[in-house]
Design a protein around this motif. Structure first.
Motif, PDB file in Angstrom:
ATOM      1  N   GLY A 158      52.345  -3.744  -6.935  1.00 42.53           N
ATOM      2  CA  GLY A 158      52.940  -2.708  -7.613  1.00 42.53           C
ATOM      3  C   GLY A 158      52.150  -1.952  -8.773  1.00 42.53           C
ATOM      4  O   GLY A 158      50.870  -2.436  -8.840  1.00 42.53           O
ATOM      5  N   TRP A 194      54.126   2.314 -12.075  1.00 48.56           N
ATOM      6  CA  TRP A 194      55.183   1.619 -12.075  1.00 48.56           C
ATOM      7  C   TRP A 194      56.448   2.367 -11.825  1.00 48.56           C
ATOM      8  O   TRP A 194      57.577   1.772 -11.817  1.00 48.56           O
ATOM      9  CB  TRP A 194      55.085   0.812 -13.471  1.00 48.56           C
ATOM     10  CG  TRP A 194      55.302   1.903 -14.648  1.00 48.56           C
ATOM     11  CD1 TRP A 194      54.399   2.307 -15.659  1.00 48.56           C
ATOM     12  CD2 TRP A 194      56.486   2.432 -15.207  1.00 48.56           C
ATOM     13  NE1 TRP A 194      54.804   3.102 -16.345  1.00 48.56           N
ATOM     14  CE2 TRP A 194      56.136   3.208 -16.339  1.00 48.56           C
ATOM     15  CE3 TRP A 194      57.882   2.204 -15.007  1.00 48.56           C
ATOM     16  CZ2 TRP A 194      57.144   3.539 -17.193  1.00 48.56           C
ATOM     17  CZ3 TRP A 194      58.878   2.709 -15.441  1.00 48.56           C
ATOM     18  CH2 TRP A 194      58.543   3.593 -16.457  1.00 48.56           C
ATOM     19  N   SER A 224      57.426   1.484  -8.520  1.00 51.62           N
ATOM     20  CA  SER A 224      57.605  -0.020  -8.162  1.00 51.62           C
ATOM     21  C   SER A 224      58.802  -0.160  -8.926  1.00 51.62           C
ATOM     22  O   SER A 224      59.752  -1.121  -8.259  1.00 51.62           O
ATOM     23  CB  SER A 224      56.721  -0.615  -9.167  1.00 51.62           C
ATOM     24  OG  SER A 224      55.344  -0.340  -8.611  1.00 51.62           O
ATOM     25  N   TYR A 226      61.520   0.406  -6.192  1.00 51.14           N
ATOM     26  CA  TYR A 226      61.363  -0.783  -5.367  1.00 51.14           C
ATOM     27  C   TYR A 226      62.205  -1.868  -5.828  1.00 51.14           C
ATOM     28  O   TYR A 226      62.894  -2.306  -4.710  1.00 51.14           O
ATOM     29  CB  TYR A 226      59.813  -1.240  -5.009  1.00 51.14           C
ATOM     30  CG  TYR A 226      58.933  -0.691  -4.289  1.00 51.14           C
ATOM     31  CD1 TYR A 226      59.197  -1.152  -2.748  1.00 51.14           C
ATOM     32  CD2 TYR A 226      58.509   0.592  -4.333  1.00 51.14           C
ATOM     33  CE1 TYR A 226      58.245  -0.314  -1.694  1.00 51.14           C
ATOM     34  CE2 TYR A 226      57.534   1.324  -3.248  1.00 51.14           C
ATOM     35  CZ  TYR A 226      57.432   0.571  -1.764  1.00 51.14           C
ATOM     36  OH  TYR A 226      56.732   1.162  -0.831  1.00 51.14           O
ATOM     37  N   MET A 258      56.064  -9.906  -8.181  1.00 52.06           N
ATOM     38  CA  MET A 258      55.287  -8.691  -8.003  1.00 52.06           C
ATOM     39  C   MET A 258      53.888  -8.766  -9.205  1.00 52.06           C
ATOM     40  O   MET A 258      54.010  -9.330 -10.099  1.00 52.06           O
ATOM     41  CB  MET A 258      56.095  -7.614  -8.988  1.00 52.06           C
ATOM     42  CG  MET A 258      55.429  -6.119  -8.882  1.00 52.06           C
ATOM     43  SD  MET A 258      56.484  -4.702  -9.628  1.00 52.06           S
ATOM     44  CE  MET A 258      57.524  -4.419  -8.412  1.00 52.06           C
ATOM     45  N   SER A 309      51.583  -6.166 -11.041  1.00 55.32           N
ATOM     46  CA  SER A 309      51.764  -4.814 -11.287  1.00 55.32           C
ATOM     47  C   SER A 309      50.364  -4.384 -11.790  1.00 55.32           C
ATOM     48  O   SER A 309      50.057  -4.663 -13.082  1.00 55.32           O
ATOM     49  CB  SER A 309      52.883  -4.561 -12.294  1.00 55.32           C
ATOM     50  OG  SER A 309      53.075  -3.221 -12.650  1.00 55.32           O
ATOM     51  N   CYS A 345      53.183  -1.407  -2.536  1.00 56.37           N
ATOM     52  CA  CYS A 345      54.187  -0.502  -2.773  1.00 56.37           C
ATOM     53  C   CYS A 345      53.640   1.150  -3.191  1.00 56.37           C
ATOM     54  O   CYS A 345      53.855   1.513  -4.305  1.00 56.37           O
ATOM     55  CB  CYS A 345      55.025  -0.885  -4.139  1.00 56.37           C
ATOM     56  SG  CYS A 345      55.705  -2.462  -3.927  1.00 56.37           S
TER      57      CYS A 345
END
Length: 231
Positions: free
Chosen positions: A8, A12, A15, A18, A40, A42, A82
């Motif tokens: 992700g 963000w 994300s 998600y 995750m 990120s 993502c």
């Protein structure tokens, strides 16, 4: 329940959607206090965006591969990227890990076909709309006919994503511009529209289109729950 591994942070803003959709869907299906088991990674999107626009795709691939391996070591059972654009290196990410990768285009195409549509308009970053990694999968693997906006419209769709949506900005005049792009695709024969960037759902909804919209963020997240809960 399988552990979902999420690549992700690209951006963000999507994300977070998600994470919300995945956990809400698990709660709806299992009830009570249930939520998803997920990991995750990120990214700092500024670094990824700079690599994208410099055409440094090998370096961007290395970033995703390294993150995918972190999620594998952390205990993920399968992976999601993502973002639509970074599926450009989906094959390389899949080859680098032993976990299955749930490709965003596949559940999207299956939903479109199940609804009886074959000709679709595609909105996304310029990379997604213009390069073969995404359109080609929809066409070659799933038999869809894919229409994209003209040059000027593609440039505007791309600009709105990077200058506004990934920064959390939702601008009315940009919604109007997207409505015009969607209408032009429908006039050319699009039976449905793919929101092929995970931030576009922040800007437009069903009320902005004369034909059904297929939101890749929601479809991908719900497909992840399907896989996490399968026997």
């Amino acid at each position: 329940m399988k552990v979902i591994g999420l690549l992700g942070g690209m951006s963000w803003e999507s994300s977070a959607e998600y994470y919300r959709i995945i956990n809400q869907t698990v709660r709806e299906r299992l009830g009570g206090l249930h939520s998803a088991e997920c990991l995750m990674w990120s990214f700092d999107f500024a670094r990824i965006e700079a690599l994208q626009h410099a055409g440094q795709w090998e370096a961007a691939t290395a970033e995703l591969v390294a993150a995918a391996r972190r999620l594998e070591r952390g205990g993920a059972d399968f992976l999601l990227i993502c973002t639509n654009t970074m599926h450009r290196m989906a094959d390389e990410v899949q080859a680098a890990v032993s976990l299955p990768l749930l490709h965003i285009a596949d559940p999207t195409a299956e939903k479109i076909k199940a609804a009886g549509f074959r000709t679709v308009g595609l909105l996304g970053t310029a990379f997604t709309m213009e390069q073969a990694f995404y359109r080609g999968r929809l066409e070659d693997r799933h038999g869809l006919a894919v229409l994209v906006p003209d040059d000027a419209q593609r440039a505007e769709v791309h600009r709105v994503i990077y200058e506004e949506l990934v920064q959390g900005k939702v601008v009315d005049r940009s919604r109007a511009a997207y409505r015009a792009v969607i209408a032009a695709l429908v006039a050319r024969g699009a039976e449905a529209i793919i929101l092929g960037c995970t931030e576009i759902m922040l800007l437009v909804g069903p009320e902005d289109s004369a034909v059904p919209l297929f939101d890749t963020t929601a479809i991908h997240a719900e497909a992840a729950v399907d896989k996490a809960l399968e026997a």
